[in-house]
Design an enzyme around this catalytic site. Structure first.
Site: not given
Length: 474
Positions: A148, A172, A175, A247, A281
């Site tokens: 996200w 995918k 969400s 990753e 990240c």
């Protein structure tokens, strides 16, 4: 807004059965309802992707390249719509969303062009009348699970090399940020990418990842997310011996030596640590300052952090948006509470923002030590902890003292030290006198428990290709 996101069949303005509510993290208001794809539907999508992939792989490389380039042009044409969609669902400030859309587009352009230069080899044989030929072929149907925090660029960094190579991609999206993914799918189809070739789904994460990992149709899986989930996908994919790109988590150190240009270092810290409100990240998770500049760095950094403006990313002048949800807020609070209980001090920020909701004050912690959670865990929020160190050897040892190895940074004007420390740091990526290292031409990825494979760059295309050897006796 010219791009009608509600034209996508998986998005509704009204509640529906088997749809979930999507909320804006800044206002907490519902902005759309998203379809949850079930296992049976997903398996059928994979079958259709396989048929589409066979046809796509037979197309001339030039045609695939041209269609992807058209997709790149459409992303640029609709960049403002895409940026606003991203800020609405993810919360990052509009300026950063605009930057990410350009970053996302860069991968599509890069891979549309680099595929034209992908070649095999003709090898020398030891026998007369024998040819040895190496071909590079698409791996087949690929799956991807994206996060996200960068809801557009993490998609194009995976789907662009896949499609350029002649593969299909079933993806995918997170969400929390499905609209950015569906918007890209609409533009991909507008560019001429076949409907079943690039497919976006949402729904139960465990159920979808199980299908991806266990399906005999899916030949490669690319995942960006936590090390914990990555390990589970790794294990589940073993049954079908699937090719993986992972990753995973990071715990990035940022080292400032006594001889560093402090202004440059502070600029680098701010860019690395507080981009996307610390939710990246590769953001600096542990900041090490050598004792000679520690006090000055802390003082000047506190002033810089206190000048950040927190608010709704759609508002003018705001440079720090909300965190993605309550869970993210709680983790920042837990790390600060733990650090304070073990002797750390707050120099700036340190509490939930007066705006309420998912907003948190950008925070600077000093007198931090290795016993605190901030030394061991990735915070993923607007928290900068500063550790003091004495020697180069100590800094390297402490920086490497983690199971992770994604990104690292250090600041020094000593050219010999630049090479020495860069070689000693056990990380897949090292930023030297800069806090921003990501681009489409450089390989992105980590070592140790930060993952497998590389994305972007000329190396990224190889992740979606298989090598076939032909031995021809004439």
């Amino acid at each position: 807004m010219r791009l009608d996101i509600f034209s996508h069949p998986h998005i509704s303005k009204e509640p529906k059965e088997n749809y979930y509510a999507l909320n804006n993290p800044a206002t907490l208001q519902t902005i759309a309802y998203i379809k949850k794809t079930n296992k049976e539907e997903l398996e059928e999508m994979c079958k259709r992707a396989s048929l589409a992939q066979t046809k796509w792989a037979s197309e001339l490389v030039e045609k695939r390249s041209d269609i992807l380039y058209k997709f790149y042009e459409l992303i640029l044409e609709y960049k403002e719509d895409l940026a606003q969609i991203m800020t609405l669902e993810q919360g990052k400030v509009l300026a950063e969303s605009r930057g990410e859309i350009l970053y996302a587009a860069s991968f599509v352009k890069w891979f549309s062009q680099i595929i034209r230069g992908v070649c095999g080899d003709v090898l020398l044989s030891k026998k007369e009348n024998e040819n040895l030929i190496v071909l590079k072929e698409p791996i087949g149907v690929c799956a991807a699970i994206t996060p996200w925090n960068f809801p557009s660029s993490m998609i194009t960094r995976k789907m662009a090399p896949a499609l350029a190579s002649g593969c299909a991609m079933v993806l995918k999206s997170a969400s929390q940020t499905p609209l950015s993914a569906y918007a890209l799918e609409l533009l991909a189809q507008k560019a001429g990418i076949p409907k079943d070739l690039f497919v976006v789904v949402n729904g139960n994460a465990e159920e979808i990842s199980d299908v991806f990992a266990k399906s005999s149709i899916i030949r490669k899986l690319s995942f960006t997310g936590s090390t914990e989930i990555g390990k589970k996908l790794y294990a589940k994919s073993a049954e079908s011996v699937k090719k993986l790109s992972l990753e995973l988590g990071g715990n990035a150190p940022l080292i400032v030596f006594n001889d560093a240009d402090i202004e440059v270092a502070i600029e680098g810290i701010m860019a690395s640590k507080f981009r996307n409100s610390g939710q990246t990240c590769v953001c600096a998770n542990r900041i090490y300052a050598q004792s000679g500049i520690y006090e000055e760095l802390c003082k000047r950094l506190a002033l810089k952090i206190s000048s950040l403006k927190v608010g709704n990313g759609m508002e003018e002048g705001v440079n720090q948006g909300p965190l993605i949800d309550e869970k993210a807020l709680k983790k920042v609070e837990d790390h600060i509470e733990d650090a304070l209980s073990k002797g750390a001090k707050v120099l700036s920020g340190g509490k939930r923002h007066s705006l309420g909701g998912n907003f948190y004050e950008p925070t600077l912690l000093v007198d931090v030590n290795e016993k605190m959670l901030v030394a061991k865990e990735e915070t993923f929020g607007p928290l900068a902890p500063i550790f003091k160190f004495e020697s180069e050897e100590e800094a390297i040892e402490r920086a490497n003292n983690t199971e992770f190895g994604l990104a690292s940074y250090f600041f020094t004007q000593d050219y010999k030290r630049q090479w020495r420390v860069a070689r000693a740091l056990e990380y897949g990526m090292v930023g030297i006198n800069t806090g921003i290292i990501s681009n489409e031409v450089a390989p992105f990825g980590g070592v140790k428990q930060s993952g497998l494979g590389r994305e972007g760059s000329k190396y990224g295309i190889e992740e979606y290709l298989e090598i076939k050897y032909l031995c021809m006796s004439l």
